[in-house]
Design a protein around this motif. Sequence first.
Motif, PDB file in Angstrom:
ATOM      1  N   TYR A 150       0.036  -5.286  -2.081  1.00 44.19           N
ATOM      2  CA  TYR A 150      -0.976  -6.337  -1.990  1.00 44.19           C
ATOM      3  C   TYR A 150      -1.447  -6.574  -0.558  1.00 44.19           C
ATOM      4  O   TYR A 150      -2.479  -7.222  -0.341  1.00 44.19           O
ATOM      5  CB  TYR A 150      -0.435  -7.639  -2.583  1.00 44.19           C
ATOM      6  CG  TYR A 150      -0.331  -7.599  -4.095  1.00 44.19           C
ATOM      7  CD1 TYR A 150      -1.369  -8.059  -4.897  1.00 44.19           C
ATOM      8  CD2 TYR A 150       0.800  -7.075  -4.717  1.00 44.19           C
ATOM      9  CE1 TYR A 150      -1.290  -8.012  -6.276  1.00 44.19           C
ATOM     10  CE2 TYR A 150       0.894  -7.009  -6.099  1.00 44.19           C
ATOM     11  CZ  TYR A 150      -0.152  -7.471  -6.873  1.00 44.19           C
ATOM     12  OH  TYR A 150      -0.060  -7.396  -8.242  1.00 44.19           O
ATOM     13  N   ASN A 161      -4.153  -3.242  -7.908  1.00 42.71           N
ATOM     14  CA  ASN A 161      -5.158  -2.212  -8.169  1.00 42.71           C
ATOM     15  C   ASN A 161      -4.533  -0.872  -8.582  1.00 42.71           C
ATOM     16  O   ASN A 161      -4.725   0.145  -7.910  1.00 42.71           O
ATOM     17  CB  ASN A 161      -6.024  -2.022  -6.919  1.00 42.71           C
ATOM     18  CG  ASN A 161      -7.276  -1.204  -7.188  1.00 42.71           C
ATOM     19  OD1 ASN A 161      -7.714  -1.050  -8.330  1.00 42.71           O
ATOM     20  ND2 ASN A 161      -7.856  -0.644  -6.129  1.00 42.71           N
ATOM     21  N   TRP A 188      -3.514   2.737 -10.268  1.00 49.01           N
ATOM     22  CA  TRP A 188      -4.139   3.936 -10.844  1.00 49.01           C
ATOM     23  C   TRP A 188      -3.018   4.894 -11.236  1.00 49.01           C
ATOM     24  O   TRP A 188      -2.471   5.587 -10.406  1.00 49.01           O
ATOM     25  CB  TRP A 188      -5.090   4.601  -9.859  1.00 49.01           C
ATOM     26  CG  TRP A 188      -5.726   5.857 -10.408  1.00 49.01           C
ATOM     27  CD1 TRP A 188      -6.002   6.127 -11.710  1.00 49.01           C
ATOM     28  CD2 TRP A 188      -6.153   7.012  -9.658  1.00 49.01           C
ATOM     29  NE1 TRP A 188      -6.576   7.379 -11.838  1.00 49.01           N
ATOM     30  CE2 TRP A 188      -6.691   7.933 -10.596  1.00 49.01           C
ATOM     31  CE3 TRP A 188      -6.136   7.339  -8.311  1.00 49.01           C
ATOM     32  CZ2 TRP A 188      -7.189   9.176 -10.199  1.00 49.01           C
ATOM     33  CZ3 TRP A 188      -6.645   8.569  -7.917  1.00 49.01           C
ATOM     34  CH2 TRP A 188      -7.168   9.474  -8.861  1.00 49.01           C
ATOM     35  N   GLU A 207     -11.862   3.226  -3.631  1.00 47.58           N
ATOM     36  CA  GLU A 207     -11.243   2.088  -4.311  1.00 47.58           C
ATOM     37  C   GLU A 207      -9.933   1.625  -3.689  1.00 47.58           C
ATOM     38  O   GLU A 207      -9.446   0.547  -4.029  1.00 47.58           O
ATOM     39  CB  GLU A 207     -11.019   2.445  -5.786  1.00 47.58           C
ATOM     40  CG  GLU A 207     -12.293   2.789  -6.530  1.00 47.58           C
ATOM     41  CD  GLU A 207     -12.055   3.086  -7.995  1.00 47.58           C
ATOM     42  OE1 GLU A 207     -10.975   2.734  -8.515  1.00 47.58           O
ATOM     43  OE2 GLU A 207     -12.950   3.680  -8.635  1.00 47.58           O
ATOM     44  N   PRO A 244      -6.758   2.413  -4.302  1.00 48.24           N
ATOM     45  CA  PRO A 244      -5.855   1.977  -5.375  1.00 48.24           C
ATOM     46  C   PRO A 244      -4.393   2.089  -4.942  1.00 48.24           C
ATOM     47  O   PRO A 244      -4.080   2.644  -3.883  1.00 48.24           O
ATOM     48  CB  PRO A 244      -6.159   2.990  -6.485  1.00 48.24           C
ATOM     49  CG  PRO A 244      -6.453   4.254  -5.722  1.00 48.24           C
ATOM     50  CD  PRO A 244      -7.208   3.811  -4.498  1.00 48.24           C
ATOM     51  N   CYS A 304      -3.524   4.684   1.230  1.00 51.34           N
ATOM     52  CA  CYS A 304      -3.289   3.716   0.160  1.00 51.34           C
ATOM     53  C   CYS A 304      -1.828   3.830  -0.256  1.00 51.34           C
ATOM     54  O   CYS A 304      -1.181   4.843   0.009  1.00 51.34           O
ATOM     55  CB  CYS A 304      -4.212   3.959  -1.039  1.00 51.34           C
ATOM     56  SG  CYS A 304      -3.765   5.394  -2.052  1.00 51.34           S
TER      57      CYS A 304
END
Length: 213
Positions: A57, A92, A94, A111, A113, A167
């Motif tokens: 987060y 988020n 994936w 994105e 993710p 990410c």
Amino acid sequence: AIEQNVDVRGLIANADSIPPPPSIAELLDDVATFLRRFLRLSDHQFDAIVLWVAHTYIFDKAECTPYLNVFSAEKRCGKTLLLEMLELLVANPWLTGRATTAVLARKIDQEKPTLLLDETDAAFKSGREYAEALRGILNTGFRAGGSHSVCVGQGANISYQNLGTYCPKAIAGIGRLPGTVADRSIKIQMKRKTKTEKVERFRRRKGKPDAEE
């Protein structure tokens, strides 16, 4: 509120009825309790996983993102189950078994993710070109600002573009990851539970409301 003639007293009254959020420590303990219902791991492993969930987060505030390396020596040790549970908890998410390097790079760039990558043992054995490209994305995506270069355009208009690869990533598979990727990872080794170890069977439709809470 004055311009729109809103009853401010009503808004305040409703706000007072909302309970305060739990402390961070209480929230992390609740996440650990949720995981313990369905998995058998050591206390240190649960601590690492829970802290990694929280990291997803706020990863954009960090200089690097340690990967979660979920591995075992054989099948049916709960690796995919852990990823399915993480899908309900992380930011988020994936979850994917395999995607082309072009899709991986573009989706991560656009994105940001939390990538939950399953069956990586098969991916790294599927061909040298794909394995090297995948390793490149994972190696560069460890630190903020990491990127992967791809060709864009056609014919005489071909150029290149740098796509961001930074990410959070959880990587699951049988056996060890390539050394350069493993060095960037928190290792979570799993094994089959014994007959005496009892856990609740995970069902997404039942576990999702608890995870959302």
